[in-house]
Design a protein around this motif. Structure first.
Motif, mmCIF file in Angstrom:
data_model
loop_
_atom_site.group_PDB
_atom_site.id
_atom_site.type_symbol
_atom_site.label_atom_id
_atom_site.label_comp_id
_atom_site.label_asym_id
_atom_site.label_seq_id
_atom_site.Cartn_x
_atom_site.Cartn_y
_atom_site.Cartn_z
ATOM 1 N N LYS A 129 0.823 -1.213 0.000
ATOM 2 C CA LYS A 129 0.000 0.000 0.000
ATOM 3 C C LYS A 129 0.857 1.264 0.000
ATOM 4 C CE LYS A 129 -3.693 -2.511 0.064
ATOM 5 N NZ LYS A 129 -4.514 -2.669 -1.164
ATOM 6 N N LEU A 130 1.969 1.244 0.715
ATOM 7 C CA LEU A 130 2.876 2.390 0.701
ATOM 8 C C LEU A 130 3.533 2.539 -0.667
ATOM 9 C CD1 LEU A 130 4.394 4.685 2.045
ATOM 10 C CD2 LEU A 130 6.019 3.011 2.959
ATOM 11 N N ALA A 131 3.907 1.421 -1.267
ATOM 12 C CA ALA A 131 4.559 1.476 -2.579
ATOM 13 C C ALA A 131 3.647 2.072 -3.640
ATOM 14 C CB ALA A 131 4.999 0.073 -2.991
ATOM 15 N N LEU A 132 2.356 1.802 -3.567
ATOM 16 C CA LEU A 132 1.434 2.350 -4.557
ATOM 17 C C LEU A 132 1.337 3.865 -4.442
ATOM 18 C CD1 LEU A 132 -1.431 -0.319 -4.479
ATOM 19 C CD2 LEU A 132 0.515 -0.138 -6.053
ATOM 20 N N LYS A 133 1.412 4.382 -3.222
ATOM 21 C CA LYS A 133 1.417 5.835 -3.038
ATOM 22 C C LYS A 133 2.701 6.430 -3.624
ATOM 23 C CE LYS A 133 -1.244 4.954 1.112
ATOM 24 N NZ LYS A 133 -1.221 4.798 2.587
ATOM 25 N N GLY A 134 3.810 5.753 -3.383
ATOM 26 C CA GLY A 134 5.073 6.218 -3.934
ATOM 27 C C GLY A 134 5.144 6.072 -5.434
ATOM 28 N N LEU A 135 4.504 5.039 -5.976
ATOM 29 C CA LEU A 135 4.501 4.839 -7.420
ATOM 30 C C LEU A 135 3.864 6.026 -8.129
ATOM 31 C CD1 LEU A 135 4.978 3.009 -9.891
ATOM 32 C CD2 LEU A 135 2.755 1.933 -9.414
#
Length: 338
Positions: free
Chosen positions: A201-207
């Motif tokens: 979920k954090l990676a999707l925000k960073g993506l």
């Protein structure tokens, strides 16, 4: 009467095209008429609601997912991507359902080629893949996490977002317009109940943040959004209610009375697509459920929203949704920027 055609000739994708032979007006103005959207993960939950809202607004929607009537995904849930397309068609919209496994890059590339061949443009990509993946359902401290399915969870819930955005971006870059929406979870930096889910979920925000920086020179925007307390099919079952009786769930948890339908989330995404200043928000993360949006009588399944925005981005979403809901004149869609 619906007119639809199912074909297996588009191997390896099962496809279903739904339109109406007698066009019925959709609710509200077709503010996205002429636009083309791909909703990856349109089978259920937020993805289905977003696909419905885009179709309601007049966009041609290509909805993808693994679950079809002839072959359910490992989730083994009853919803299918064909049902999503049929719902859009029944409301007067146009939708094409495609069976796609977004973990397989070859399968992801083909639908975008088809969109280019048939429509010559791609305006919106919504990445809502694997939002309810059972492999991410653990709730425990990180030192107690069972990691036997960790690699599979990352492959199914994170990598497909990257693959799908990779194949959508070139078409938007060429036309110097477009919007990529990453659907994630929680309005904080973290999310989920275990480190694997939190990582996804954090990676999707960073993506979205990283894509925004690279896409900005080409007039293409990328944002991340999170629903609030979403009344997905899974959640309705958990509360023992239906879309019609959902308020009864408030007897078990009064917070459920502040929940939102997937269609509510979808209309917020439509508002983003209509925003002429979307490039100014590119890279931002918006908590849609806390935006204070009131979607008036056009969303009878939702109550009024009274929560204060969690940040200035949510305030912007509220303003955009006010535009979309007809409170102020809407902007035209598809204006080139950059």
């Amino acid at each position: 009467m619906l007119m639809w055609i199912a074909s297996l000739s588009y191997h390896p994708h099962l496809e279903l095209h739904v339109s109406t032979s007698r066009r019925r007006p959709v609710t509200g103005e077709k503010s996205l008429a002429g636009a083309v959207a791909v909703v990856a993960g349109a089978t259920r939950g937020a993805g289905r609601g977003i696909a419905r809202a885009l179709g309601e607004a007049g966009a041609t929607v290509y909805g993808t997912g693994r679950s079809v009537r002839s072959n359910r995904s490992p989730y083994n849930r009853p919803e299918t991507v064909e049902e999503t397309a049929e719902t859009i068609g029944a409301a007067g919209g146009s939708a094409i359902a495609l069976r796609v496994d977004h973990t397989v890059e070859e399968e992801v590339h083909a639908p975008f080629q088809r969109v280019e061949r048939e429509r010559g443009r791609l305006d919106v990509l919504v990445n809502g893949i694997a939002g309810e993946d059972p492999l991410m359902a653990q709730w425990c401290s990180f030192w107690k996490t069972d990691l036997k399915n960790a690699e599979a969870a990352l492959r199914q819930s994170l990598l497909p977002h990257i693959i799908t955005a990779k194949h959508a971006a070139p078409y938007m870059i060429r036309n110097r317009r477009g919007l990529i929406v990453e659907v994630t979870e929680n309005d904080l930096i973290g999310a989920g109940g275990n480190p694997v889910t939190q990582t996804v979920k954090l990676a999707l925000k960073g993506l979205a943040l990283n894509m925004a920086a690279e896409l900005h020179p080409y007039g293409v925007a990328a944002v991340a959004v999170t629903p609030g307390f979403l009344r997905s099919g899974t959640m309705l079952e958990r509360f023992g209610v239906t879309e019609e009786t959902w308020r009864e769930g408030g007897q078990k948890d009064r917070n459920f009375l502040e929940s939102e339908s997937p269609l509510f989330v979808g209309r917020a995404v439509v508002a983003l697509a209509l925003d002429p200043a979307i490039l100014e928000r590119s890279g931002q993360f918006s908590a849609l459920g806390s935006s204070g949006v009131n979607t008036d009588s056009r969303t009878p399944t939702d109550g009024g929203r009274t929560g204060a925005p969690v940040n200035s981005t949510s305030q912007s979403i509220r303003n955009s949704c006010s535009n979309y809901c007809g409170l102020v004149p809407r902007s035209s869609f598809g204006t080139r920027t950059g």
